[in-house]
Design an enzyme around this catalytic site. Structure first.
Site, PDB file in Angstrom:
ATOM      1  N   CYS A  97       0.853  -1.203   0.000  1.00  0.00           N
ATOM      2  CA  CYS A  97       0.000   0.000   0.000  1.00  0.00           C
ATOM      3  C   CYS A  97       0.888   1.252   0.000  1.00  0.00           C
ATOM      4  O   CYS A  97       1.880   1.311   0.729  1.00  0.00           O
ATOM      5  CB  CYS A  97      -0.883  -0.018   1.244  1.00  0.00           C
ATOM      6  SG  CYS A  97      -1.781   1.522   1.433  1.00  0.00           S
ATOM      7  N   HIS A 125       2.861  -8.009  13.718  1.00  0.00           N
ATOM      8  CA  HIS A 125       2.045  -7.733  12.531  1.00  0.00           C
ATOM      9  C   HIS A 125       2.969  -7.582  11.321  1.00  0.00           C
ATOM     10  O   HIS A 125       4.022  -6.929  11.412  1.00  0.00           O
ATOM     11  CB  HIS A 125       1.229  -6.445  12.741  1.00  0.00           C
ATOM     12  CG  HIS A 125       0.192  -6.243  11.688  1.00  0.00           C
ATOM     13  ND1 HIS A 125       0.490  -5.715  10.456  1.00  0.00           N
ATOM     14  CD2 HIS A 125      -1.140  -6.525  11.671  1.00  0.00           C
ATOM     15  CE1 HIS A 125      -0.616  -5.655   9.727  1.00  0.00           C
ATOM     16  NE2 HIS A 125      -1.628  -6.149  10.450  1.00  0.00           N
ATOM     17  N   GLU A 127       2.953  -5.794   8.772  1.00  0.00           N
ATOM     18  CA  GLU A 127       3.296  -4.406   8.389  1.00  0.00           C
ATOM     19  C   GLU A 127       4.465  -3.899   9.251  1.00  0.00           C
ATOM     20  O   GLU A 127       5.408  -3.280   8.744  1.00  0.00           O
ATOM     21  CB  GLU A 127       2.080  -3.488   8.586  1.00  0.00           C
ATOM     22  CG  GLU A 127       2.382  -2.037   8.232  1.00  0.00           C
ATOM     23  CD  GLU A 127       1.267  -1.078   8.640  1.00  0.00           C
ATOM     24  OE1 GLU A 127       0.083  -1.402   8.434  1.00  0.00           O
ATOM     25  OE2 GLU A 127       1.596  -0.006   9.180  1.00  0.00           O
ATOM     26  N   THR A 163      -0.258   1.759  10.506  1.00  0.00           N
ATOM     27  CA  THR A 163      -1.254   2.538   9.751  1.00  0.00           C
ATOM     28  C   THR A 163      -2.677   2.356  10.272  1.00  0.00           C
ATOM     29  O   THR A 163      -3.530   3.210  10.050  1.00  0.00           O
ATOM     30  CB  THR A 163      -1.224   2.152   8.259  1.00  0.00           C
ATOM     31  OG1 THR A 163      -1.377   0.744   8.164  1.00  0.00           O
ATOM     32  CG2 THR A 163       0.044   2.592   7.588  1.00  0.00           C
ATOM     33  N   SER A 221      -7.142 -10.201  11.130  1.00  0.00           N
ATOM     34  CA  SER A 221      -6.948  -8.835  10.601  1.00  0.00           C
ATOM     35  C   SER A 221      -6.849  -7.836  11.760  1.00  0.00           C
ATOM     36  O   SER A 221      -7.769  -7.713  12.570  1.00  0.00           O
ATOM     37  CB  SER A 221      -8.125  -8.471   9.684  1.00  0.00           C
ATOM     38  OG  SER A 221      -8.253  -7.073   9.612  1.00  0.00           O
ATOM     39  N   SER A 265     -10.118  -5.179   5.059  1.00  0.00           N
ATOM     40  CA  SER A 265      -9.836  -6.301   4.157  1.00  0.00           C
ATOM     41  C   SER A 265     -11.071  -7.176   3.936  1.00  0.00           C
ATOM     42  O   SER A 265     -10.954  -8.320   3.509  1.00  0.00           O
ATOM     43  CB  SER A 265      -8.684  -7.125   4.740  1.00  0.00           C
ATOM     44  OG  SER A 265      -8.896  -7.357   6.115  1.00  0.00           O
TER      45      SER A 265
HETATM   46  S1  SF4 Z   1      -5.690   0.484   5.792  1.00  0.00           S
HETATM   47 FE1  SF4 Z   1      -3.655  -0.213   5.324  1.00  0.00          FE
HETATM   48  S2  SF4 Z   1      -3.781  -1.093   3.338  1.00  0.00           S
HETATM   49 FE2  SF4 Z   1      -5.610   0.074   3.648  1.00  0.00          FE
HETATM   50  S3  SF4 Z   1      -5.139   2.058   2.718  1.00  0.00           S
HETATM   51 FE3  SF4 Z   1      -4.673   2.171   4.864  1.00  0.00          FE
HETATM   52  S4  SF4 Z   1      -2.554   1.644   4.988  1.00  0.00           S
HETATM   53 FE4  SF4 Z   1      -3.237   0.985   3.029  1.00  0.00          FE
END
Ligand code: SF4
Length: 691
Positions: A97, A125, A127, A163, A221, A265
């Site tokens: 992303c 995680h 990420e 994020t 998730s 997701s």
């Molecule tokens: S939630 Fe995660 S994958 Fe989705 S736009 Fe935000 S940073 Fe990107």
């Protein structure tokens, strides 16, 4: 039963992009893997597997062959893994992303500068594992306030967030870090994805008003779990479900108000299935059944050239990230922020600021919207310049440099030329004095096409002067006292600026005494109080008086001088019958010829000269006649007096003459300066005849 469906549920921009890339690859490549599940949703992963995309948890499990394609999922990965993929000669599709990529970039940049990296997020995680790789796995990873407090003492710190972190948690942890490292160099980067906060906030609000809350998403998730935790705080009956099959419909009552949200997701079809089953079982009244439509509606549409206002969600030295309500955030680079030379954007803008921007590119290839603030500023400034030109109104500019022929100033981001002749309505010796100052100007010429703006300060000053003059003429009257500044001195008087208008003090109105040259009294630049003697608006003439602002020297003459007092003065005039002595400006005394010496005097000029300082005794003061009689003789030794001509003789003659001519001594003194010589001639002539 009522259903409330969160509008911000479902695939985020990053996940959507990763799924699209994966689906696209199915038609292009034979053997396709994802390193770890492409997203944290087992149903989606299963579907992709059925279409030929397998998930492997380790790169070592993939045979090194060139016809194998490996997809990096939206969570991203470490540079070490990318290195391995390259060495293994695999075909790589990077579906990281763009938001996550930006965190990689920040971490690498600060790590390379020697900063200590703190990542706020879940240690395991994918990420966070990936982000840590960009600082050689040296980051301090914390996920609670306690862990923040336990961090070691250090300096030069860069903090980033997972994020999908909850904004409130982030703020609490940042508060602790700022206190803990308050004397250290600490740089905070709020890297929470702009998709995360609205989704969490909406779920939070819905969970407050429903009786049951269903959070749809993969149990593995992180963002779905976070949504579940947020909702659980407000609604005790919050359930995390992967599909409708996880719902225990027997627990649902027809009076329930059901809230539904979904992780980033979770695909639309799973959300639609859940809503469909609710309707099927309970004839549910859905507040927003058209989920996809409402999602789309939730985003603004963007086109190149659009001008809109967004909220700053992140600022670094080089760029500003703006939430526009679009599916992805916009980026304003330093070059596109302003024409001015800004060292660090953090000095001029902060998170939460609202800024107006123009869309330069809807997608830069990495899913980012490219924005410009500079172009908006220019447009706005041109609008104002053109309006000011049309209205003949003023604008304020900042002078930055002197060039050949004038000055260069700036109005916002626009360059404005002020010719030297237009800088002032007076002569200006050195234009450098205006650099880094501000002043108002009028636009005398402007062309957007030629990028040319010419302005005049002189016009503004002249206009102000006219207004000032009008105000002054309206406010003054004869007899007023007013302050002014000496502007110019001539033989006949002094010009005084009394506030944009010049008045004249005639030489005779400068002093109660006699003066030959106005310079004796005033010099250019002196500030004086003057009296307005007369006004002639038609010819724009004002007569002023300076002496009129001072008491007349004869008004309190008896306080200053006493009969019998010995005074000093200067001979200012000699006549046939005596000498006039100036005791002070406007006060002359007379030494009669008989009071000059004990000796007989034929001609006064034989013994006294104009300009000579003398000492004399006051014989008599008559304020009503403005007369002071003086005597030098009275100060001489008495014996000399005995050798002199009998005093009474001349006095008798004078008395006789006065009677004959019917003229009093008072009258003689009153206008002595003009008539005394004529009268004196008559007196002497008469006296001689009598002799
Ligand atoms: S939630 Fe995660 S994958 Fe989705 S736009 Fe935000 S940073 Fe990107």
């Amino acid at each position: 039963m009522r259903l409330i469906v969160a509008k911000s549920s479902g695939f985020c921009f990053g996940v959507k992009k990763a799924i699209e890339l994966a689906k696209d690859s199915i038609h292009k490549y034979n053997t396709i893997y994802t390193l770890g599940p492409i997203i944290h949703n087992p149903q989606v992963v299963k579907r992709l597997e059925e279409e030929g995309i397998k998930s492997v948890d380790s790169i070592e499990k993939i045979a090194s062959q060139s016809d194998t394609t490996l997809i990096i999922r939206s969570h991203g990965t470490t540079p070490q893994v990318i290195d391995k993929i390259t060495k293994m000669n695999l075909n790589m599709i990077d579906a990281t992303c763009p938001y996550v990529k930006r965190v990689h970039k920040t971490v690498k940049e600060f790590s390379d500068k020697g900063y200590n990296i703190i990542i706020v997020g879940q240690r395991c995680h994918p990420e966070i594992v990936g982000v840590n790789g960009w600082c050689n796995n040296k980051a301090f990873i914390i996920n609670s306030m306690e862990e923040a407090r336990e961090l070691p003492d250090m300096n030069n710190i860069c903090v980033v967030a997972q994020t999908t972190l909850d904004k409130n948690e982030w703020h609490e942890i940042v508060k602790i870090l700022k206190t803990k490292y308050k004397d250290k160099n600490i740089v905070i980067h709020n890297t929470i994805c702009s998709n995360t906060f609205p989704r969490q906030q909406e779920a939070r609000e819905i969970s407050k008003i429903v009786t049951k809350m269903y959070v749809i998403g993969g149990k593995n998730s992180a963002n779905t779990r976070k949504l579940y935790e947020i909702c659980k705080e407000n609604c005790n009956e919050t359930y995390l479900i992967e599909t409708y099959r996880d719902i225990d419909f027997s627990k649902i009552d027809k009076h329930d108000v059901i809230g539904i949200t979904a992780g980033a997701s979770t695909p639309d079809w799973i959300i639609k299935e859940v809503i469909g089953k609710m309707q099927e079982n309970f004839d549910a009244n859905v507040d927003d059944i058209n989920f996809q439509e409402s999602l789309e509606k939730n985003f603004v549409e963007l086109h190149t050239g659009d001008i809109l206002t967004g909220t700053v969600i992140k600022v670094s030295q080089e760029e500003v990230v703006v939430n526009l309500g679009y599916k992805s955030d916009g980026i304003v680079s330093k070059q596109e922020f302003s024409n001015e030379n800004i060292e660090d954007l953090r000095e001029v803008v902060k998170e939460g600021d609202q800024i107006e921007v123009e869309v330069i590119k809807v997608n830069d290839g990495e899913g980012n919207v490219l924005l410009s603030k500079k172009t908006i500023d220019e447009k706005r400034s041109w609008d104002k310049i053109e309006q000011a030109h049309k209205d003949n109104s003023t604008i304020n500019i900042t002078i930055k440099e002197k060039v050949k022929g004038g000055l260069i100033g700036y109005y916002d981001v626009l360059r404005v030329f002020v010719p030297a002749s237009q800088v002032s309505n007076k002569y200006v010796e050195d234009l450098n004095q205006f650099i880094n100052t501000n002043f108002d100007v009028k636009i005398i010429e402007c062309s957007k096409r030629q990028n040319k703006i010419v302005a005049s300060r002189r016009d503004v000053l002249n206009e102000q002067l006219e207004e000032q003059q009008k105000k002054l003429w309206d406010s003054i009257k004869e007899g007023d006292r007013i302050k002014g500044t000496v502007k110019n001195i001539t033989d006949f008087g002094v010009f005084v600026d009394i506030g944009g208008v010049d008045g004249l003090i005639h030489i005779s109105d400068l002093s109660w005494g006699k003066i030959k040259d106005p310079h004796e009294i005033l010099k250019t630049g002196d500030v004086v109080e003057v009296m307005i003697l007369s006004l002639d608006p038609e010819n724009e003439k004002i007569s002023l008086g300076l002496k009129q602002t001072m008491p007349h020297p004869w008004d309190n003459i008896k306080d200053k001088y006493k009969e019998g007092q010995v005074v000093k003065g200067k001979i200012v005039k000699i006549t046939g019958f005596g000498a006039f002595v100036e005791l002070e400006p406007g006060v002359d005394g007379l030494i009669h010829i008989s009071q000059i010496s004990n000796e007989r005097i034929n001609k006064i000029s034989d013994v006294l000269k104009v300009g000579q300082e003398v000492e004399a005794k006051i014989l008599e003061i008559k304020p009503e006649d403005r007369r002071i009689s003086l005597s030098i003789k009275e100060l001489l030794p008495k014996k000399e007096k005995s050798n002199s001509e009998p005093v009474g003789e001349k006095e008798q003659k004078t008395k006789f003459v006065k009677e004959e001519m019917k003229v009093t001594i008072g009258e003689l003194f009153k206008d002595a300066s003009n008539n005394i010589d004529i009268i004196n001639e008559k007196i002497i002539k008469k006296a001689n005849e009598d002799e």
